[in-house]
Enzyme design. Structure first.
Site, mmCIF file in Angstrom:
data_model
loop_
_atom_site.group_PDB
_atom_site.id
_atom_site.type_symbol
_atom_site.label_atom_id
_atom_site.label_comp_id
_atom_site.label_asym_id
_atom_site.label_seq_id
_atom_site.Cartn_x
_atom_site.Cartn_y
_atom_site.Cartn_z
ATOM 1 N N TYR A 169 25.199 10.690 27.428
ATOM 2 C CA TYR A 169 25.938 11.940 27.251
ATOM 3 C C TYR A 169 25.419 12.807 26.108
ATOM 4 O O TYR A 169 25.964 13.872 25.851
ATOM 5 C CB TYR A 169 27.432 11.649 27.089
ATOM 6 C CG TYR A 169 28.081 11.374 28.432
ATOM 7 C CD1 TYR A 169 27.544 10.420 29.283
ATOM 8 C CD2 TYR A 169 29.197 12.073 28.852
ATOM 9 C CE1 TYR A 169 28.097 10.163 30.513
ATOM 10 C CE2 TYR A 169 29.755 11.822 30.094
ATOM 11 C CZ TYR A 169 29.203 10.872 30.917
ATOM 12 O OH TYR A 169 29.748 10.632 32.139
ATOM 13 N N ASP A 211 37.713 6.829 36.328
ATOM 14 C CA ASP A 211 38.117 7.405 37.616
ATOM 15 C C ASP A 211 38.444 6.295 38.610
ATOM 16 O O ASP A 211 39.414 6.394 39.374
ATOM 17 C CB ASP A 211 37.011 8.305 38.194
ATOM 18 C CG ASP A 211 37.029 9.715 37.590
ATOM 19 O OD1 ASP A 211 37.326 9.826 36.387
ATOM 20 O OD2 ASP A 211 36.753 10.690 38.304
#
Ligand code: NAD
Length: 352
Positions: A144, A252
């Site tokens: 990231y 998720d």
């Protein structure tokens, strides 16, 4: 009369303004006196002012130390960069570049931990009824950092960075919170059979910290096997410690175990600031239609209230939400209802 608490509010993009409006109204209805400092950020802000993340957002969060943030959009697969120049928190720094608004905020405010609780609601239909997990996602490095480049027109590469310091800090936070909450089983996720250096360092550094907490039962799990076990028997897990990308994906997955992204809240925690935001994104497919589930954002606000010691209001909001979820007459379509975001928020306010 008690003084108002100052909180930065970033409505964000897509369903962000809808779900943050619901959460703010509920916090106020619970009797918490708040002065919201509204700060546009994201794609809509960029269209309006030319800046997706301007210095005013940093000034505001620097002042309040707290933000409730709606999701902010990032275009898929096309070049996009957030450039952050000097701001009140970092007046002399050279401009820095990030792949998204959310990542820029996490890095600039050193929000090293992304805490994402996932819990079953007895009244929400899903395959599992007894999920109760804390996801600890290292929030500052890994893929990231956005260090990608084209080597030639047909070859792209991305750099994965893992440091002992960031991993130890995340692991210590996870072990401390697990201990404080009386949770026992912590799984450290990795892929060190393939990524021997990066995930190897993550695993060893996290294990070294976890060894200082003999009350915890610590296991390590290869990330692919962990995903399979989470789908088969999520109740086996209490806490998961993951590097940034795995943490994002598994969040998720775990939201799906309890009924979907509309139910999964989160917090980005640092030493001086904290930003509370749902796991979900801007949901462009349902934006502007008053059908987004506000639960994840409301629960993110509940986490914010607990963080600042507003325990009574947090508990009452959670109880009202549970009542509304159980009554099932004003739920959003993702929960099988035919209601809207605003109607669900109004029902929670009535239940308060
Ligand atoms: P998403 O989470 O926005 O949507 C995935 C699916 O879940 C969609 O079908 C959506 O309708 C549904 N969904 C999400 N939230 C819901 C809710 N509250 N109620 C009901 N249904 C809901 O993920 P995506 O489509 O991959 O991403 C869309 C945009 O959001 C992208 O630009 C992405 O970069 C951004 N994003 C931002 C953040 C953030 O700001 N922290 C996080 C994730 C994604």
């Amino acid at each position: 009369m008690s003084e108002k608490r100052h909180i930065t509010l970033i409505p964000g993009d897509g369903i962000g303004p809808e779900v943050t409006a619901a959460a703010c109204a509920i916090v106020e209805a619970a009797g918490v006196a708040v002065q919201w400092d509204v700060q546009p950020a994201g794609l809509a802000a960029q269209q309006a002012s030319g800046q997706a993340l301007g210095p005013a957002v940093f000034d505001s969060i620097g002042r309040t130390g707290l933000a409730l943030k709606g999701p902010t959009g990032t275009p898929f697969g096309t070049p996009y960069r957030i450039e952050v120049g000097p701001h009140a928190m970092n007046p002399v720094a050279q401009p820095r570049v990030y792949p998204s608004v959310a990542i820029a905020l996490r890095k600039e405010f050193d929000l090293f931990m992304n805490l994402r609780p996932v819990r079953s609601f007895p009244s929400v239909p899903s395959r599992y009824q007894d999920v109760d997990l804390l996801i600890f996602r290292e929030n500052s490095e890994d893929l990231y950092l956005g260090r990608e480049r084209m080597i030639d027109t047909d070859t792209a590469e991305a750099v994965k960075v893992i440091t002992r310091g960031a991993t130890e800090r995340a692991a210590r936070y996870a072990c401390d919170l697990m201990t404080k909450l009386g949770r026992r089983k912590l799984a450290i996720a990795h892929k060190s059979n393939v990524l021997k250096l990066t995930d190897g360092l993550f695993l060893r550094s996290a294990q070294a910290i976890a060894a200082q907490y003999p009350q915890l039962e610590v296991r390590d799990r290869v990330i692919d096997a962990l995903c399979m076990e989470l789908v088969l028997a999520p109740e086996r897990y209490d806490g998961l410690l993951l590097a940034n990308l795995y943490g994002d994906i598994v969040s998720d997955l775990c939201a799906g175990l309890v009924g979907g992204l509309g139910l999964a809240p989160g917090a980005n925690i640092g030493e001086r600031c904290a930003i509370f935001e749902a796991v979900h994104g801007t949901a462009p497919d349902i934006a502007g239609r008053d059908i987004a589930n506000p639960t994840a954002m409301i629960l993110s606000a509940v986490m914010l209230l607990r963080h600042v010691g507003e325990l009574d209001a947090a508990q009452r909001i959670e109880a009202a939400l549970t009542t509304v979820l159980a009554r099932r007459d004003r739920l959003t379509p993702d929960l099988g209802g035919s209601g809207g975001t605003r109607a669900m928020a109004a029902a929670i306010i009535e239940a308060l």
